[in-house]
Design an enzyme around this catalytic site. Structure first.
Site, PDB file in Angstrom:
ATOM      1  N   SER A  12      -0.566  -0.650  -6.660  1.00  0.00           N
ATOM      2  CA  SER A  12       0.822   0.468  -7.128  1.00  0.00           C
ATOM      3  C   SER A  12       1.666   0.262  -6.417  1.00  0.00           C
ATOM      4  O   SER A  12       2.683   0.349  -7.142  1.00  0.00           O
ATOM      5  CB  SER A  12       0.228   1.684  -7.164  1.00  0.00           C
ATOM      6  N   SER A  13       1.810  -0.012  -5.118  1.00  0.00           N
ATOM      7  CA  SER A  13       2.946  -0.411  -4.354  1.00  0.00           C
ATOM      8  C   SER A  13       3.992  -1.475  -5.023  1.00  0.00           C
ATOM      9  O   SER A  13       5.368  -1.494  -4.879  1.00  0.00           O
ATOM     10  CB  SER A  13       2.707  -0.788  -2.584  1.00  0.00           C
TER      11      SER A  13
ATOM     12  N   GLY B 154       3.522  -2.472  -8.424  1.00  0.00           N
ATOM     13  CA  GLY B 154       3.888  -1.748  -9.673  1.00  0.00           C
ATOM     14  C   GLY B 154       5.113  -0.953  -9.645  1.00  0.00           C
ATOM     15  O   GLY B 154       6.225  -0.913 -10.489  1.00  0.00           O
ATOM     16  N   ARG B 155       5.093  -0.244  -8.518  1.00  0.00           N
ATOM     17  CA  ARG B 155       6.133   0.699  -8.274  1.00  0.00           C
ATOM     18  C   ARG B 155       7.570  -0.032  -7.999  1.00  0.00           C
ATOM     19  O   ARG B 155       8.675   0.588  -8.014  1.00  0.00           O
ATOM     20  CB  ARG B 155       6.056   1.783  -7.103  1.00  0.00           C
TER      21      ARG B 155
ATOM     22  N   LEU C  96      -2.401 -15.955 -10.643  1.00  0.00           N
ATOM     23  CA  LEU C  96      -1.744 -14.680 -10.812  1.00  0.00           C
ATOM     24  C   LEU C  96      -0.462 -14.931 -11.862  1.00  0.00           C
ATOM     25  O   LEU C  96       0.229 -16.042 -11.570  1.00  0.00           O
ATOM     26  CB  LEU C  96      -1.009 -14.206  -9.702  1.00  0.00           C
ATOM     27  N   GLU C  97      -0.260 -13.951 -12.771  1.00  0.00           N
ATOM     28  CA  GLU C  97       1.237 -14.316 -13.509  1.00  0.00           C
ATOM     29  C   GLU C  97       2.007 -12.956 -13.246  1.00  0.00           C
ATOM     30  O   GLU C  97       1.771 -11.906 -13.395  1.00  0.00           O
ATOM     31  CB  GLU C  97       0.545 -14.089 -15.024  1.00  0.00           C
TER      32      GLU C  97
ATOM     33  N   GLN D 104      -5.022  -5.762  -6.087  1.00  0.00           N
ATOM     34  CA  GLN D 104      -6.378  -5.649  -5.825  1.00  0.00           C
ATOM     35  C   GLN D 104      -7.522  -5.960  -7.056  1.00  0.00           C
ATOM     36  O   GLN D 104      -7.180  -5.891  -8.119  1.00  0.00           O
ATOM     37  CB  GLN D 104      -6.520  -3.989  -5.754  1.00  0.00           C
TER      38      GLN D 104
ATOM     39  N   TYR E 273     -21.334 -18.924 -16.483  1.00  0.00           N
ATOM     40  CA  TYR E 273     -20.032 -18.797 -16.592  1.00  0.00           C
ATOM     41  C   TYR E 273     -19.601 -20.527 -16.976  1.00  0.00           C
ATOM     42  O   TYR E 273     -19.820 -21.335 -16.002  1.00  0.00           O
ATOM     43  CB  TYR E 273     -18.797 -18.305 -15.561  1.00  0.00           C
TER      44      TYR E 273
END
Lengths: 176, 170
Positions: B92-93, B95-96, B118-119, B136, B149
């Protein structure tokens, strides 16, 4: 396992879930609809640096609405205080909001068990969109955990209104 | 069911979860904080058939991501599980701060194990650093028989661009 709306209601009544204010009308089959608070937070720094405290300003959302332009990014918050010491909350947009091209969070949907407060929403507009205080904007679902629970004690606990990133605290006291 | 932080630790000790390197201080109540690995792939152009990326090592002093662009990064950690499904998101840090860590592909398959690509999509300019805690991963119990898989991304350990043409021609 995800809780049904009826189970969310039971858990609110038994105190296992906090949703305040709570209105039964906002219950859905698998979630609870969340309203938008009346304050937005907008960053003023040109480049955000996770190691530094960013500059920002607050904006009151007028009852006549606030227009987000394409590409705008601002923080808002839920009107409700939400959280649980028993279940894991996950935030989602309402599909009607997503259909207008508005993200309500930026890949950070998972809330820690024990985190209670106004949830900060991360708005990113892909089209021009008008938002209003109190509008139904997001939803929260609750998920059953497996394992021993250690409650959240992090830096966003008991947030009120939109809360800017406090990631710089991770680096506090360090040179970098 | 989603695993609590204590259960992630327990299953890691039993060998049912792989997080390497692992540091218990990165455990959250119901997820594990992963770090950003040292390399980025920066989109240069679309050549008519596929996207062309340039590989960049993120300097210690940081690298500024610009809005309107997409970058591929990777997790510092090897992340995987033979028993659980995974969901990998931003913290969230971040995203913020307006930084997307994935583009609506958060699901990690049971039996996959790799440095996740990661994108990164910034909504405003942001400086990122190598090795920073950036997102996370959560672990979810399965119901039903687990299929091996056989995906094609599981073996990649650096940011890996899409291989959709391969899918089409197969």
């Amino acid at each position: 396992m995800i809780l049904t709306g009826n189970e969310i209601k039971k858990s609110v009544c038994s105190g296992k879930i906090v949703i305040s204010p709570f209105s039964e009308e906002q219950l859905t089959s698998n979630s609870y609809d969340l309203r938008l608070g009346d304050i937005l937070l907008k960053y003023k720094s040109k480049v955000l640096d996770p190691k530094k405290k960013s500059k920002y300003e607050y904006i009151n959302i007028p009852s006549s609405g606030y227009t987000l332009n394409k590409g705008d990014f601002v923080l808002g918050s839920t009107k409700e205080k939400i959280g649980s010491n028993y279940f894991v909350p996950i935030i989602h947009a309402k599909s009607g909001i997503a259909r207008m091209g508005l993200f309500v969070h930026i890949t950070a949907d998972l809330i820690d068990i024990g985190s209670i407060g106004n949830s900060t929403l991360q708005f990113f507009a892909t089209l021009p969109v008008k938002i209003f205080p109190d509008m139904l904007i997001a939803q929260v679902s609750f998920w059953v955990p497996k394992g021993k629970i250690t409650l959240y004690k992090g830096k966003y606990q008991h947030s009120e209104g939109p809360k800017s990133s406090l990631t710089y605290l991770d680096y506090h006291g360090k040179k970098h | 069911m989603i695993l609590t932080g204590n259960e992630i630790q327990r299953q890691l000790d039993k060998g049912n979860i792989l997080l390497c390197p692992f540091n218990s201080s990165q455990l959250n109540p119901n997820s594990y904080n992963y770090r950003l690995g040292p390399f980025l792939k920066v989109f240069i152009k679309f050549n008519g058939n596929k996207s062309v990326f340039k590989k960049v090592r993120i300097p210690k002093k940081g690298y500024i991501l610009k809005p309107g662009r997409m970058y591929l990064g990777h997790t510092e950690e090897l992340i995987g599980s033979k028993k659980y499904a995974m969901s990998l998101i931003g913290r969230s840090s971040m995203g913020r701060l307006g930084l997307f860590l994935q583009v609506s592909a958060n699901l990690g398959h049971t039996n996959s194990s790799h440095h996740w690509t990661l994108e990164l999509v910034p909504s405003i300019p942001i400086r990122i650093y190598p090795n920073m805690i950036i997102g996370q991963v959560s672990f979810w119990t399965n119901r039903g028989e687990i299929k091996k898989y056989t995906g094609k991304f599981g073996k990649y350990n650096l940011p890996q661009e899409a291989m959709n043409r391969y899918d089409i021609n197969r």
